[in-house]
Motif scaffolding. Structure first.
Motif, PDB file in Angstrom:
ATOM      1  N   UNK A   1      11.260   6.813  -3.627  1.00 54.13           N
ATOM      2  CA  UNK A   1      11.738   5.577  -2.770  1.00 54.13           C
ATOM      3  C   UNK A   1      11.945   5.697  -1.642  1.00 54.13           C
ATOM      4  N   UNK A   2      11.581   4.615  -0.715  1.00 53.24           N
ATOM      5  CA  UNK A   2      11.661   4.625   0.746  1.00 53.24           C
ATOM      6  C   UNK A   2      12.357   3.148   1.181  1.00 53.24           C
ATOM      7  N   UNK A   3      12.736   3.290   2.283  1.00 55.61           N
ATOM      8  CA  UNK A   3      13.113   1.921   2.742  1.00 55.61           C
ATOM      9  C   UNK A   3      12.434   1.398   4.046  1.00 55.61           C
ATOM     10  N   UNK A   4      11.478   0.466   3.949  1.00 55.25           N
ATOM     11  CA  UNK A   4      10.729   0.207   5.097  1.00 55.25           C
ATOM     12  C   UNK A   4      11.655  -0.842   6.282  1.00 55.25           C
ATOM     13  N   UNK A   5      11.720  -0.256   7.340  1.00 54.36           N
ATOM     14  CA  UNK A   5      12.247  -0.981   8.525  1.00 54.36           C
ATOM     15  C   UNK A   5      11.219  -2.119   8.849  1.00 54.36           C
ATOM     16  N   UNK A   6      11.520  -3.391   8.596  1.00 58.17           N
ATOM     17  CA  UNK A   6      10.434  -4.430   9.182  1.00 58.17           C
ATOM     18  C   UNK A   6      11.409  -5.648   9.751  1.00 58.17           C
ATOM     19  N   UNK A   7      11.269  -5.663  11.081  1.00 57.84           N
ATOM     20  CA  UNK A   7      11.981  -6.905  11.753  1.00 57.84           C
ATOM     21  C   UNK A   7      11.780  -8.247  11.204  1.00 57.84           C
ATOM     22  N   UNK A   8      10.674  -8.213  10.608  1.00 55.65           N
ATOM     23  CA  UNK A   8      10.152  -9.527  10.143  1.00 55.65           C
ATOM     24  C   UNK A   8      11.174  -9.946   9.045  1.00 55.65           C
ATOM     25  N   UNK A   9      11.532  -9.062   8.389  1.00 54.16           N
ATOM     26  CA  UNK A   9      12.253  -9.120   7.081  1.00 54.16           C
ATOM     27  C   UNK A   9      13.702  -9.215   7.195  1.00 54.16           C
TER      28      UNK A   9
ATOM     29  N   UNK B   1       0.719  -1.210   0.043  1.00 54.38           N
ATOM     30  CA  UNK B   1      -0.213  -0.052  -0.052  1.00 54.38           C
ATOM     31  C   UNK B   1       0.983   1.205   0.073  1.00 54.38           C
ATOM     32  N   UNK B   2       1.973   1.203   0.866  1.00 53.26           N
ATOM     33  CA  UNK B   2       2.771   2.356   0.730  1.00 53.26           C
ATOM     34  C   UNK B   2       3.626   2.704  -0.612  1.00 53.26           C
TER      35      UNK B   2
ATOM     36  N   UNK C   1       7.068  -8.207  -6.063  1.00 57.98           N
ATOM     37  CA  UNK C   1       8.331  -7.806  -6.452  1.00 57.98           C
ATOM     38  C   UNK C   1       8.857  -6.705  -6.152  1.00 57.98           C
ATOM     39  N   UNK C   2       7.831  -5.567  -6.220  1.00 53.39           N
ATOM     40  CA  UNK C   2       7.986  -4.201  -6.308  1.00 53.39           C
ATOM     41  C   UNK C   2       8.189  -3.839  -5.007  1.00 53.39           C
ATOM     42  N   UNK C   3       7.398  -4.502  -4.043  1.00 53.04           N
ATOM     43  CA  UNK C   3       7.356  -4.183  -2.624  1.00 53.04           C
ATOM     44  C   UNK C   3       8.618  -4.556  -1.833  1.00 53.04           C
ATOM     45  N   UNK C   4       9.162  -5.732  -2.471  1.00 49.72           N
ATOM     46  CA  UNK C   4      10.361  -6.423  -1.782  1.00 49.72           C
ATOM     47  C   UNK C   4      11.614  -5.620  -1.930  1.00 49.72           C
ATOM     48  N   UNK C   5      11.434  -4.825  -3.054  1.00 48.64           N
ATOM     49  CA  UNK C   5      12.458  -3.868  -3.336  1.00 48.64           C
ATOM     50  C   UNK C   5      12.827  -2.699  -2.123  1.00 48.64           C
ATOM     51  N   UNK C   6      11.688  -2.708  -1.102  1.00 52.24           N
ATOM     52  CA  UNK C   6      11.783  -1.610   0.016  1.00 52.24           C
ATOM     53  C   UNK C   6      12.016  -2.208   1.372  1.00 52.24           C
ATOM     54  N   UNK C   7      12.431  -3.325   1.325  1.00 53.70           N
ATOM     55  CA  UNK C   7      12.753  -4.087   2.647  1.00 53.70           C
ATOM     56  C   UNK C   7      14.240  -4.441   2.743  1.00 53.70           C
ATOM     57  N   UNK C   8      14.869  -4.543   3.560  1.00 48.78           N
ATOM     58  CA  UNK C   8      16.152  -5.172   3.651  1.00 48.78           C
ATOM     59  C   UNK C   8      15.974  -6.685   3.145  1.00 48.78           C
TER      60      UNK C   8
END
Length: 1215
Positions: free
Chosen positions: A156-164, A147-148, A194-201
Motif C-alpha cells: 500500500x502507498x498513499x499518493x499525494x496529489x493536490x488535484x484530489x 500504473x503505480x 476504484x482500486x486507484x482511488x483508495x490511494x488518494x486522499x
C-alpha cells in the motif's frame, strides 16, 4: 453523513435515498433532492439528458423533460456539458500513446503527451484550463496512480496529489472523473479506477460519487475491492481504508450490505468489514430472539467451514494485541456484545453479588430471574462468548468477565430453553474457570450450583423434558470423584457443541469445590438412586440422562462402597425401554453384572450388588408370546426391548459367573446361578427371532445375544434351523399372509385335538385344519403346540395319509423356530413307546440334557415313518449339542470349588491339586464320545432292514445297486397308493428305491454326515468299534464325509484284533470304488501288503476266517485301480500255494489248482471260454453247494479262484 476517514470528514456523501433514486431513475425522487445532493449526481444526469437514449418510449420522453427542467436551474451543468463536448476519441489515443511511452521509459516521468509542460501547480493549472485540458490533466494523474498500483505488488502507498486534495475543486474534479470513466470505459475499467482511488486522499468520497453515477456497477466494484483486499484488514492502513470505503458504499446502498458481507466471508478477506457491516445493519423487523451480530459471529466461529473459522479467529487474536482504540471494529463489536448482554441481565444483577436478603424470594422475579423472552438470547450469547474465548482466543476484560458471570449464574424459568441455558452456563463455568477470580464470585457460583441441585427435579417436571441438568451435575461430580477429567472435557465440548482446548489442570479448583463442598461421594450415590428412571428410554432421547450417571457410579463401584442398593433402579430402567435401543444400556448391564460378581476390594469381599431376582425376571417374560396364553394386558406391559435386555442380562450373567469361578472360589464366595426351571420358562429362541427383524433398532444387542447363545445354547443355533427360518421369512409366507384374511385362526386347539382322535377315518377334516394352520406365522402357532405334539403317536397308526405326516412335520419345523426347547420335551414325551406312556413317565428338559439317547428310545414305528423320524433326528442332534454345553458348564461350576477345597485340604502337597482336573476333563470327553458313538450305532442299526423287510427283499445292497429284477418291495399302507390285500406277490413291485426304509436311511445318512464334519473323531471312533458289513455299501455311498476314513484305515489295519482288520479292508474296498483317489491307491497298496504279511503269520483256522471275507475285496481294488492287478494276482497265487500245500498234506485228491492259477495270472484273456461271451466265465469246479461241508482250505482255494475270475470279468467289462 460522516466520513470516518479523517481526510474526507465534512464532505457531503451521497445518501441512500439519492442512490435508490438514481438506481431506479425515479424522477420524482430526484426532484425532491436538495441542491447539494443533486450536485453530486450531475455527471450522470447530464449525460442522460444529452445522449440519445436506447429507450424510445413515451414515458421516458416525459421523464427526460423533467430531468432537463431539473437541470435547467443548476449552474454547474454548463461546465459538465462543456466537458462532454470534447473529442474523446482523440483523447483516448493520446492516453494510449502516453501509456506506451511510460512502458518504454520504464515508468519514469518522461515527457507527457496528455499534458504539456506545466507552468504552475496542478490545482492552478486545473483552474485556468479549458474543459479539454482539465480532462487531460485528470486523466494523466489518474493513469499515473493506476500504473503505480499495478506495479506496487499489493504494497500500500498513499499518493499525494493536490488535484484530489484541494477542497475548492473537489466537485469539479469529481465531475471530470465521472465523465472520463463513462466515456472511456475500456481505458478506465471502473474496478481499476476504484482500486486507484483508495490511494488518494478523499478516495472514499470520490469512489462513492463515481459509483453513484454508475449505479449498476455497485456489485462489480465491491467484489473487485474485496477480491483485492487483505486477509486481515485491521492490520494495515490500506486494509482500513479499503474497509472504510466499502462501508461507505454499503451505507449508500444498504439493501446490498448483507450480499457484500457474504462476499467477504466467501473470499475470507476483510473480516473487519463483515463485522462493521453487521454493526451498521439495521433490520426492518427486529428479530427478538437473537441479534444480527450474535448470529453472524456465531455462524463464522461455529460453522462447518474450518477455513472461515481460522480466518475470523485470526482477526480477533490480532485485534486484541493492539491497544484499545475506539475506531477499531473489534472493540466496537465487543462493546455492542456487552451492551446486548447487560440489556438482558435481570435488573438486580447489574450490581454485584446480591445481598442475602434477596434469597427468600427464590424463583420469584425479585431474585435474578432471567425473563422468559430473554432465555434463548442469553443461551446464544453464552455460546458465542464460549466460541470467542475457546476458539478465537478472546481474553475477556474484567467488565466482560463480571457481566458474563452475572448472566451465567442468573436463574431462568423452568422451560426446555431454561434447562438448556443452565446446562450451557454450567459447561461454560467448567470450560473457563478463570471467570471466577474473587472469593465473592466463588461464593456466588457455589450458591448457584446449590440452587441447581435443589431445583433440578422441579425443572424436569415443569419443563416436561426427560434430560434435565441434574444428570449432568451428577455425572460431572462422579467424573471428579473418579478423576476422569478428560471425560468432563468431552462432556463440556459436546454440550457446548464446539471443540475447545481445556487443560485438565485448570479444573482443579472446580474439583475441590465439587468433591468437598457440594457433592461428596455419599451424596452422589444417595442422590443417584432417588433420581427417577427415564420413561420410554430410547436412542431418540439425547442429552445426559440418569443412566449415564448410574453407569459411571457402577464403574467406580460407589454403590457397593456406600452400601446403596441399585438393583431396583436398574430393573425399573430396563423395564422402561423402547426401540431404537439406547447405546448406554448394554454397557450398563455389563457394569452391573461385574459389580455383582466381583467385590469392590479384596479387603471387603461382601461389597457386591444384588442380582435381579428370578421372580422379577419371570414377570417380564410371562407376558411374552412364547408362553401359551399370557393375558393380553400383560403382553402389552413389557416391550420386546425390555425382554431382550433382561435375556441379555441373564445369559451374560451366567457366562461371567462361569468365567470367574476361579476367583470366586479363592474368595470362598459362590453367587447363585439362575435355575434351569427359570431358563425353561424364557422363550429364548422366540425372542432372538424377534430381535433378528429389529437389528437396525437394536444396535449391537442382536449380535451380542447370538454370541452368548452360540456358547451357552448351541442347540438353539443349529445351521438347519437358520436355513428353515429363512424360508419362514421369505416371500412365500407373505403371499400366504395375503391369502389369510385375518390373523385369528378359525379352529381351536380342542378341535385340532378331536380331529387327531378320529384318525385314520377323519383324516380329511384333520388335513383341512392342518393346512389352515400352515398359513399362520410360527408365533401364532404357539398355542397349538400342545395339541399338535400330544397326538403325534396317533400318526404312527397304519393308513395315515402321508400328506398329513408331511404337514405335521412342516408345522413342527415352524414351531421349532420359536419355541424349540419346550417343543422338544413335549415331542419326546409324546413319542414314547406305548408301554411307557401307560406308566405315565414324563421326561424333563434336564433328563434329556443328561441323557440325549432318551430321544431314540421312542416307539419303534417312528423308525419307519420318515416325516416323524426327521423330527426325532433334529431333536437328537440338538440334545447331543445341549449335552456337551451342559457338561462343560457343570464341569466349570464344580471343578474350581472342588479343587479349592482340595487345595485347602492337601495343605500344599505339590503336584496333587492338578490331577483331578485333567481326569475330570478326560472323563467328560469320554462320556461325550460314548454318547455320540452310541447314537451313531443305534442309528446305523435302524438302517438295517428288519426280518420282515428282508423277507420282502429289501436288502441294503439292493438299495444301492441297480436291482437286477423286480423285487416285491414293502408297501406302506396309505402312503404309496392303494395297498393290495394279498401278500408280497400280489403287491406291485415298488421299483426298489421308493420305500420308507430307504427314506429313513437317507435322513440318517444326512445327520451322520453333519456329525462327522462337526467332529471327525466320532467317525474314527465308530469305525474302530465297527458295524455290520451289510451297512458298508449304504454308509460309503450315503455319507459324503466318510472319505475321511482313509486317514485312519492304516491305523485300523494295525490293530491286533482280526475282525477290525477285516472291517478295515472291507471298508477300504467300498471307499476305493467310491473315491478312486491317489490316497485311496496308496492305502489299498498298504492293505494288500498287510494281507500278504498276515498270510505268513496266521494259523490255519484264523487264515480261513481272515481271507474268506477279505478276498472278494480284492476285486474292488483291481476295479478301482488296474495297476494293482499284478500285486493282487501275486497275493492270490501266494494264498493259493499256502492253501493247496495244506490240502496236499492231507493227501486229498484235488485238481491241479496252482497250475491253473498261474495260467490265469499270466494269460487272463485266454481263460475266457472259447466262443463264449466275456461275462460268462465258467468255473469247471463243483457247485458252491457242494463246497458247503468241504475242508476250510478247499473252500478258500475255490474262493481264490472265484476272486480271480471276478477280477478278469471286471477287467473285460471295462474294455
Amino acid at each position: 453523513m460522516h466520513g470516518a476517514m479523517g481526510d474526507s470528514a465534512g464532505l457531503q456523501f451521497v445518501s441512500s435515498y439519492a442512490f435508490e433514486a438514481m438506481q431506479k431513475v425515479d424522477v420524482v425522487r430526484l426532484a425532491a433532492l436538495s441542491d447539494p445532493e443533486l450536485r453530486l449526481l450531475l455527471p450522470c444526469l447530464v449525460r442522460m439528458a444529452l445522449c440519445a437514449p436506447a429507450d424510445q418510449s413515451e414515458s421516458w420522453a416525459q421523464d427526460k423533460k423533467l430531468i432537463l427542467r431539473l437541470l435547467s436551474g443548476v449552474e454547474a451543468v454548463n461546465s459538465i456539458v462543456a466537458l462532454l463536448s470534447v473529442d474523446f476519441h482523440a483523447l483516448e489515443q493520446d492516453a494510449r500513446k502516453e501509456q506506451q511511452l511510460r512502458h518504454k521509459a520504464g515508468g519514469s516521468n518522461a515527457e507527457s503527451i496528455l499534458v504539456s509542460q506545466l507552468q504552475h501547480g496542478l490545482t492552478l493549472e486545473f483552474e485556468h484550463s479549458d474543459p479539454l485540458r482539465r480532462l487531460r490533466l485528470t486523466l494523466s494523474e489518474l493513469l499515473a496512480i493506476m500504473n503505480k498500483v499495478a506495479d506496487s505488488n499489493g504494497e500500500f502507498f498513499l499518493k499525494s496529489s493536490e488535484l484530489f486534495e484541494s477542497p475548492v475543486y473537489l466537485e469539479e474534479v469529481a465531475d471530470v472523473l465521472c465523465i472520463l470513466q463513462a466515456e472511456l470505459p475500456s481505458l478506465l475499467p471502473i474496478v481499476d479506477v476504484a482500486e486507484a482511488l483508495l490511494h488518494v486522499r478523499n478516495g472514499d468520497w470520490f469512489l462513492c460519487l463515481l459509483v453513484a453515477n454508475v449505479p449498476d456497477s455497485f456489485n462489480e466494484v465491491c467484489r473487485g475491492l474485496i477480491k483485492n483486499g487483505e486477509r486481515q484488514d485491521e492490520e494495515s492502513v490500506g486494509g482500513r481504508r479499503r474497509t472504510e470505503a466499502l462501508r461507505q458504499l454499503c451505507q449508500m446502498n444498504p439493501s446490498q450490505a448483507l450480499n457484500i458481507r457474504a462476499m467477504v466471508v466467501e473470499e475470507c478477506h476483510l473480516p473487519g468489514l463483515g463485522v462493521a457491516l453487521t454493526l451498521d445493519y439495521k433490520p426492518d423487523a427486529a428479530d427478538e430472539a437473537v441479534s444480527p451480530l450474535v448470529s453472524y459471529v456465531s455462524g463464522l466461529l461455529l460453522g462447518t467451514n474450518s477455513k472461515v473459522r481460522t480466518w475470523f479467529s485470526m482477526f480477533i487474536r490480532n485485534g486484541q494485541q493492539r491497544k484499545r482504540e475506539s475506531s477499531s471494529v473489534l472493540w466496537q463489536m465487543r462493546r455492542q456484545l456487552l451492551l446486548e448482554l447487560v440489556a438482558i441481565l435481570p435488573r438486580s444483577r447489574s450490581t454485584h453479588v446480591p445481598n442475602n436478603g434477596g434469597m427468600e424470594e427464590e424463583g420469584g422475579s425479585g431474585y435474578s430471574g432471567l425473563r422468559e423472552e430473554h432465555v434463548v438470547k442469553a443461551s446464544a450469547l453464552l455460546r458465542l462468548y464460549c466460541a470467542l474465548m475457546g476458539i478465537a482466543g478472546l481474553r475477556p476484560t474484567d467488565e466482560e468477565a463480571e457481566q458474563l458471570l452475572q448472566l451465567m449464574t442468573s436463574r431462568p424459568p423452568a422451560t426446555p430453553a431454561g434447562v438448556r441455558f443452565v446446562s450451557l452456563s454450567f459447561c461454560k463455568l467448567l470450560a473457563f474457570p478463570t471467570l471466577v477470580s474473587t472469593p465473592e464470585q466463588e461464593q456466588l457460583m457455589v450458591m448457584w450450583l446449590s440452587w441447581m441441585i435443589k431445583e433440578e427435579e422441579y425443572f424436569e417436571s415443569a419443563a416436561g423434558v426427560s434430560a434435565s441438568f441434574g444428570e449432568m451435575l451428577l455425572l460431572v461430580a462422579m467424573y471428579f470423584h473418579s478423576n476422569q477429567l478428560s471425560s468432563i472435557i468431552e462432556l463440556v465440548c459436546s454440550t457446548l457443541g464446539m471443540k475447545i482446548a481445556i487443560k485438565p489442570s485448570s479444573l482443579s479448583k472446580m474439583k475441590t469445590i465439587f468433591t468437598q463442598e457440594i457433592f461428596t461421594e455419599q451424596v452422589v450415590t444417595a442422590h443417584a438412586v432417588r433420581v427417577a428412571v427415564t420413561n420410554n428410554l430410547s436412542a431418540n432421547i439425547t442429552g445426559f440422562l440418569p443412566i449415564h450417571c448410574i453407569y459411571q457410579l457402577l464403574r467406580s463401584r460407589a454403590f457397593t462402597k456406600h452400601k446403596v442398593s441399585i438393583k431396583d433402579w436398574i430393573y425399573r430402567q430396563l423395564c422402561e425401554t423402547t426401540t431404537p435401543i439406547h447405546t448406554q444400556l448394554i454397557p450398563l448391564i455389563d457394569a452391573y453384572i461385574n459389580s455383582i460378581l466381583t467385590p469392590a476390594s479384596k479387603a471387603n469381599p461382601e461389597a457386591t450388588n444384588q442380582p435381579i431376582t428370578e421372580q422379577e425376571i419371570l414377570i417380564v417374560f410371562l407376558s411374552s408370546a412364547g408362553q401359551a396364553d399370557g393375558s393380553r394386558a400383560g403382553r402389552q406391559r413389557y416391550s420386546i426391548t425390555t425382554q431382550l435386555l433382561i435375556l441379555y442380562y441373564i445369559l451374560s450373567y451366567e457366562e461371567n459367573l462361569l468365567a470367574s469361578t476361579k476367583q470366586l472360589a479363592l474368595m470362598q464366595k459362590k453367587p447363585k446361578s439362575y435355575s434351569a426351571a427359570l431358563m425353561d420358562q424364557i422363550p429364548i429362541k422366540y425372542l432372538v427371532t424377534q430381535a433378528q427383524g429389529l437389528q437396525q433398532e437394536l444396535g449391537g444387542l442382536h449380535s451380542a445375544l447370538l454370541r452368548l447363545l452360540a456358547t451357552n445354547y448351541p442347540h438353539l443355533c443349529l445351521v438347519e434351523d437358520w436355513v428353515c427360518a429363512e424360508e419362514v421369512t421369505g416371500t412365500l409366507p407373505l403371499l400366504r399372509k395375503m391369502m389369510l384374511p385375518s390373523n385369528t385362526c378359525r379352529y381351536t386347539q380342542r378341535q385340532l385335538h378331536q380331529a387327531f382322535q378320529k384318525l385314520p377315518s377323519g383324516s380329511p377334516r384333520l388335513m383341512r385344519i392342518l393346512e389352515h394352520l400352515t398359513l399362520l406365522s410360527p408365533g401364532d402357532l404357539i398355542p397349538y403346540a400342545e395339541a399338535l405334539t400330544a397326538s403325534m403317536a396317533l400318526l404312527l397308526e397304519p393308513a395315515v395319509p402321508r400328506r398329513i405326516l408331511q404337514t405335521v412335520n412342516k408345522l413342527w419345523m415352524g414351531l421349532n423356530t420359536v419355541m424349540p426347547r419346550r417343543l422338544w420335551v413335549m415331542t419326546v414325551n409324546a413319542l414314547q413307546p406305548s408301554a411307557k406312556l401307560l406308566r405315565q413317565q414324563r421326561y424333563t428338559q434336564n433328563d434329556l440334557m443328561v441323557d440325549p439317547l432318551i430321544v431314540l428310545r421312542c416307539d419303534q414305528r417312528v423308525y419307519r415313518c420318515p416325516p416323524l423320524m426327521d423330527i426325532v433326528l433334529h431333536m437328537l442332534n440338538g440334545y447331543l449339542l445341549a449335552s456337551k454345553a451342559y457338561l462343560q458348564c457343570h464341569l466349570k461350576e464344580t471343578a474350581d470349588f472342588d479343587r479349592q477345597s482340595q487345595t485347602v485340604s492337601s495343605l500344599g502337597v505339590p503336584g496333587q491339586a492338578d490331577t483331578p482336573e485333567v481326569t475330570r476333563e478326560e472323563l467328560k470327553n469320554a462320556l461325550l464320545s460314548a454318547q455320540d458313538s452310541a447314537a451313531v450305532q443305534i442309528l446305523l442299526e435302524v438302517c438295517l432292514p428288519t426280518s420282515e423287510e428282508q423277507q420282502l427283499g429289501a436288502t441294503t445292497d439292493s438299495l444301492l445297486r441297480s436291482i437286477r429284477g423286480p423285487v416285491p418291495g414293502k408297501l406302506k399302507q396309505g402312503s404309496l397308493g392303494p395297498a393290495a390285500k394279498g401278500g408280497g406277490e400280489a403287491a406291485e413291485p415298488e421299483g426298489g428305491l421308493l420305500s420308507d426304509l430307504r427314506e429313513v436311511q437317507c435322513l440318517i445318512c444326512c445327520l451322520l454326515h453333519q456329525m462327522f464334519i462337526a467332529d471327525p473323531n466320532i467317525a474314527k471312533l465308530v469305525h474302530f468299534q465297527g458295524y455290520p458289513q451289510a451297512l458298508l455299501p449304504l454308509t460309503v455311498a450315503g455319507i459324503p464325509s466318510i472319505h475321511i476314513c482313509l486317514d485312519f484305515i492304516p491305523e485300523l489295519l494295525a490293530q491286533p484284533q482280526l475282525e477290525k482288520q477285516i472291517f478295515a479292508i472291507q471298508l477300504l474296498s467300498y471307499l476305493c470304488t467310491q473315491y478312486a483317489l491317489p490316497k485311496s491307491l496308496s492305502v489299498a497298496r498298504l492293505a494288500i501288503s498287510v494281507m500278504g504279511t498276515l498270510l505268513t503269520v496266521l494259523t490255519r483256522a484264523k487264515r480261513f476266517l481272515f481271507f474268506m471275507p477279505t478276498l472278494p475285496c480284492l476285486v474292488a481294488f483291481c476295479q478301482a485301480f488296474p495297476p494293482l492287478y499284478d500285486d493282487v494276482a501275486a497275493l492270490l497265487v501266494q494264498v493259493g500255494q499256502v492253501c493247496s500245500s495244506d490240502v496236499a498234506t492231507k493227501a486229498r485228491d484235488i485238481d491241479p489248482f496252482i497250475a491253473r492259477l498261474q495260467y490265469l495270472k499270466e494269460k487272463p484273456l485266454e481263460a475266457v471260454v472259447s466262443g463264449g461271451h466275456p461275462c460268462k466265465l465258467t468255473l469247471p469246479q463243483k457247485t458252491a453247494e457242494g463246497l458247503g461241508g468241504a475242508d476250510p482250505d478247499v473252500q478258500l482255494c475255490y474262493c481264490i479262484e472265484a476272486t480271480f475270475m471276478d477280477i478278469i470279468s471286471c477287467t473285460l467289462h471295462g474294455l
